[in-house]
Write a protein that holds these residues in place. Structure first.
Motif, PDB file in Angstrom:
ATOM      1  N   ILE A 110       0.845  -1.201   0.000  1.00 55.32           N
ATOM      2  CA  ILE A 110       0.000   0.000   0.000  1.00 55.32           C
ATOM      3  C   ILE A 110       0.879   1.249   0.000  1.00 55.32           C
ATOM      4  O   ILE A 110       0.609   2.226  -0.718  1.00 55.32           O
ATOM      5  N   ASN A 111       1.928   1.226   0.791  1.00 54.79           N
ATOM      6  CA  ASN A 111       2.846   2.365   0.858  1.00 54.79           C
ATOM      7  C   ASN A 111       3.434   2.659  -0.518  1.00 54.79           C
ATOM      8  O   ASN A 111       3.440   3.804  -0.989  1.00 54.79           O
ATOM      9  N   ALA A 112       3.900   1.622  -1.197  1.00 56.09           N
ATOM     10  CA  ALA A 112       4.506   1.814  -2.516  1.00 56.09           C
ATOM     11  C   ALA A 112       3.474   2.279  -3.529  1.00 56.09           C
ATOM     12  O   ALA A 112       3.767   3.133  -4.382  1.00 56.09           O
ATOM     13  N   GLY A 113       2.268   1.736  -3.444  1.00 59.33           N
ATOM     14  CA  GLY A 113       1.212   2.156  -4.359  1.00 59.33           C
ATOM     15  C   GLY A 113       0.862   3.617  -4.185  1.00 59.33           C
ATOM     16  O   GLY A 113       0.646   4.339  -5.168  1.00 59.33           O
ATOM     17  N   HIS A 257      10.889   8.561  -1.808  1.00 57.29           N
ATOM     18  CA  HIS A 257      10.860   8.089  -3.185  1.00 57.29           C
ATOM     19  C   HIS A 257      10.907   6.568  -3.234  1.00 57.29           C
ATOM     20  O   HIS A 257      11.474   5.907  -2.357  1.00 57.29           O
ATOM     21  N   LEU A 258      10.330   6.004  -4.302  1.00 60.43           N
ATOM     22  CA  LEU A 258      10.346   4.559  -4.486  1.00 60.43           C
ATOM     23  C   LEU A 258      11.775   4.072  -4.712  1.00 60.43           C
ATOM     24  O   LEU A 258      12.499   4.610  -5.556  1.00 60.43           O
ATOM     25  N   GLY A 259      12.166   3.030  -3.951  1.00 59.08           N
ATOM     26  CA  GLY A 259      13.460   2.421  -4.181  1.00 59.08           C
ATOM     27  C   GLY A 259      13.378   1.379  -5.281  1.00 59.08           C
ATOM     28  O   GLY A 259      12.297   1.015  -5.755  1.00 59.08           O
ATOM     29  N   ALA A 260      14.526   0.860  -5.683  1.00 56.18           N
ATOM     30  CA  ALA A 260      14.557  -0.125  -6.771  1.00 56.18           C
ATOM     31  C   ALA A 260      13.785  -1.381  -6.391  1.00 56.18           C
ATOM     32  O   ALA A 260      13.032  -1.933  -7.206  1.00 56.18           O
ATOM     33  N   LEU A 266       6.384  -3.557  -6.663  1.00 55.99           N
ATOM     34  CA  LEU A 266       5.114  -2.953  -7.079  1.00 55.99           C
ATOM     35  C   LEU A 266       4.713  -3.444  -8.465  1.00 55.99           C
ATOM     36  O   LEU A 266       3.539  -3.736  -8.719  1.00 55.99           O
ATOM     37  N   ALA A 267       5.667  -3.551  -9.370  1.00 56.35           N
ATOM     38  CA  ALA A 267       5.350  -4.035 -10.718  1.00 56.35           C
ATOM     39  C   ALA A 267       4.825  -5.462 -10.672  1.00 56.35           C
ATOM     40  O   ALA A 267       3.838  -5.801 -11.340  1.00 56.35           O
ATOM     41  N   ALA A 268       5.475  -6.307  -9.864  1.00 56.01           N
ATOM     42  CA  ALA A 268       5.020  -7.696  -9.758  1.00 56.01           C
ATOM     43  C   ALA A 268       3.644  -7.775  -9.098  1.00 56.01           C
ATOM     44  O   ALA A 268       2.770  -8.540  -9.533  1.00 56.01           O
ATOM     45  N   ALA A 269       3.446  -6.977  -8.034  1.00 58.92           N
ATOM     46  CA  ALA A 269       2.168  -7.007  -7.320  1.00 58.92           C
ATOM     47  C   ALA A 269       1.026  -6.502  -8.187  1.00 58.92           C
ATOM     48  O   ALA A 269      -0.069  -7.080  -8.203  1.00 58.92           O
ATOM     49  N   MET A 270       1.272  -5.415  -8.922  1.00 60.79           N
ATOM     50  CA  MET A 270       0.233  -4.895  -9.803  1.00 60.79           C
ATOM     51  C   MET A 270      -0.071  -5.883 -10.923  1.00 60.79           C
ATOM     52  O   MET A 270      -1.217  -6.011 -11.371  1.00 60.79           O
ATOM     53  N   VAL A 323       3.022 -11.037  -2.892  1.00 63.02           N
ATOM     54  CA  VAL A 323       3.958 -10.968  -4.019  1.00 63.02           C
ATOM     55  C   VAL A 323       4.914  -9.784  -3.856  1.00 63.02           C
ATOM     56  O   VAL A 323       6.126  -9.904  -4.069  1.00 63.02           O
ATOM     57  N   PHE A 324       4.367  -8.630  -3.462  1.00 62.96           N
ATOM     58  CA  PHE A 324       5.222  -7.466  -3.245  1.00 62.96           C
ATOM     59  C   PHE A 324       6.280  -7.768  -2.191  1.00 62.96           C
ATOM     60  O   PHE A 324       7.467  -7.464  -2.372  1.00 62.96           O
TER      61      PHE A 324
END
Length: 515
Positions: A110-113, A257-260, A266-270, A323-324
């Motif tokens: 949720i934080n990353a989103g 900021h989003l880290g690597a 996030l990409a995998a979770a989405m 997954v995230f």
């Protein structure tokens, strides 16, 4: 965020300040509902000796108030106390959804989103975005209360704005604009079916389309977004600048900021979330889908899809959250997942205590027939006034809004009022479709100011996460400008909409006989 020096207990002056101070002197919500339970018992005893002439549409006979202090009533109450609580819909809805959300939050999904969303959403558009998402959540029944409202606070806090303003904006969209939605929801066929029952009293051949208010409610969503946007930014948030944010902020997501690792997670979770939604869509699409009810509908309350909404929310956050965590490295074992669920349940302890007493009050209030008496006597009084049609429409909106303060269920109220309102207005030449639209305006506008609404205490708890001293009065004062504005502006909009002759919905009319 700039921190203020005043607390809710040192509320500002003026009318809203008075509402806040008086409201916060009301006992704790749990004690409030205990007191209301005793009041229901005493009133039901006193009124059980009174004969009422009003006819109960559910039985076709004169309404009778049932004495809840009678021996048989009390023993039934004690025998149902556990099931009143365990079967109370808001309890299961919140707890099951929070299990999945807890994993998604503890893993950092949720934080990353939120970081990603804030990176592409202009600050000036945060308010209308939150309100609009709240309105869209109606398609998932009560999902907005457990998902959108707390996220509204997080989004505003992350953007450097007052978190209570975000909660207020989300609450206004989710609950104040409950009957405004650009997408059809399960509420549409449910209300239309009750409208047809009422219309059938005078006309057995009449057919009410499930989307008979759709065009009006779709356009109304734009009105609600605009009104809530203005009130949040120009009225509520400036007033909240005097309210210090003193909650347990260490538990809140950090919006750097989003880290690597976060970007990969996030990409995998989405991807998992999108895949899940695609699978759901493809399995629901066929006419013979197991997600459909016996009539082939996906949106009726009886359809497996609508009955599975809470479970789907649970999975929609649980799976991407896992997954995230696995990809970003925040989940290293199953213990981390269970720990996230446990932490989310720990925050629900106070809510469960309140829900226990609310469930007992709602049971006693319903079986005593006090709510039915209030609604039906008010409808009869309105009928006796024989007012012009447009004044009658305003009267229905206001009466519904008043009754809504005491009887929260939209279907329960309309089940009582439709057999009175619909045929009454049909005799005045007003269609069932227009009567239902008036009911929906009144039903939505006062949701956000009544502590008797089962989710109201939950919103107080959301606020206390940021401002420890938040009470019933704080939330009521914060939401009162929304409620009054919605009630006046939305009613005016309904009348103007009627005068223009734009269609209310599919196969809908303004007059009876239809023309």
């Amino acid at each position: 965020m700039t921190q203020a020096t005043d607390t809710p207990n040192n509320a500002p002056g003026g009318f809203l300040g008075a509402v806040e101070r008086i409201g916060n002197r009301i006992p704790d919500p749990a004690m409030l509902f205990i007191a209301l339970l005793f009041i229901v018992w005493v009133l039901s005893w006193l009124l059980s000796y009174v004969s009422f002439s009003v006819i109960d549409p559910r039985t076709g006979e004169a309404l009778v108030v049932h004495n809840q202090l009678a021996g048989s009533s009390m023993t039934t109450f004690f025998s149902k106390m556990v099931t009143n609580f365990s079967g109370f819909a808001p309890v299961g809805t919140v707890l099951v959804a929070m299990l999945g959300i807890g994993v998604a939050e503890s893993s950092g999904f949720i934080n990353a989103g939120l970081k990603a969303m804030l990176g592409v959403t202009p600050r000036v558009l945060l308010t209308p975005m939150v309100v609009f998402v709240g309105i869209l959540s109606h398609s998932a029944i009560d999902a907005g209360y457990v998902l959108v409202i707390p996220l509204g606070g997080l989004i505003f806090y992350a953007a450097g704005r007052h978190p209570l303003a975000g909660i207020a904006a989300a609450f206004a969209g989710v609950s104040g604009g409950f009957s405004a939605n650009p997408a059809p929801s399960a509420l549409d066929p449910m209300l239309a079916s009750l409208t047809q029952v009422g219309a059938g009293i005078l006309d057995a051949d009449i057919i009410t389309n499930p989307l008979n208010n759709y065009y009006f409610t779709a356009v109304s969503s734009l009105l609600i977004v605009a009104l809530a946007w203005y009130i949040t930014d120009r009225v509520i948030e400036p007033r909240l600048q005097r309210t210090v944010v003193d909650g347990d902020l260490d538990d809140l997501p950090k919006m750097d900021h989003l880290g690597a690792a976060e970007r990969k997670g996030l990409a995998a979770a989405m991807g998992v979330m999108v895949l899940g939604l695609v699978v759901l869509f493809l399995t629901a699409l066929p006419e013979g889908s197991a997600w459909r009810d016996a009539t082939g509908s996906l949106t009726n309350f009886t359809s497996p899809l609508m009955q599975s909404i809470v479970t789907l929310i649970f999975l929609l956050f649980l799976l991407p959250g896992i997954v995230f965590g696995l990809v970003a490295g925040t989940i290293t074992s199953s213990k981390d997942m269970i720990r996230g669920m446990t932490k989310s349940m720990e925050s629900m302890g106070y809510y469960l205590v309140i829900m226990f007493f609310i469930a007992q009050f709602v049971y006693a209030f319903n079986v005593s027939n006090l709510g039915a008496l209030m609604a039906l006597e008010g409808a009869q009084a309105l009928k006796a006034m024989a007012l012009p049609w447009y004044i009658t429409i305003i009267g229905i909106v206001l009466l519904t809004g008043f009754v809504n303060i005491f009887v929260g269920s939209a279907s329960g109220k309309w089940g009582l009022l439709a057999p009175i309102f619909v045929p009454m207005l049909m005799t005045l030449g007003i269609s069932p479709d227009l009567t239902q639209a008036a009911y929906r305006v009144g039903d939505s506008s006062t949701n956000i100011i009544t502590p008797l609404m089962p989710y109201f205490p939950l919103v107080v708890i959301y606020c206390q996460r940021y401002v420890k001293g938040t009470g019933i009065g704080t939330l009521a004062a914060m939401m009162l400008p929304f409620s009054i504005t919605f009630l006046v502006a939305w009613t005016t909009f309904l009348l103007l909409y009627t005068f223009t002759g734009w269609p209310l919905g599919v196969a809908a009319s303004y007059t009876y006989p239809a023309g």
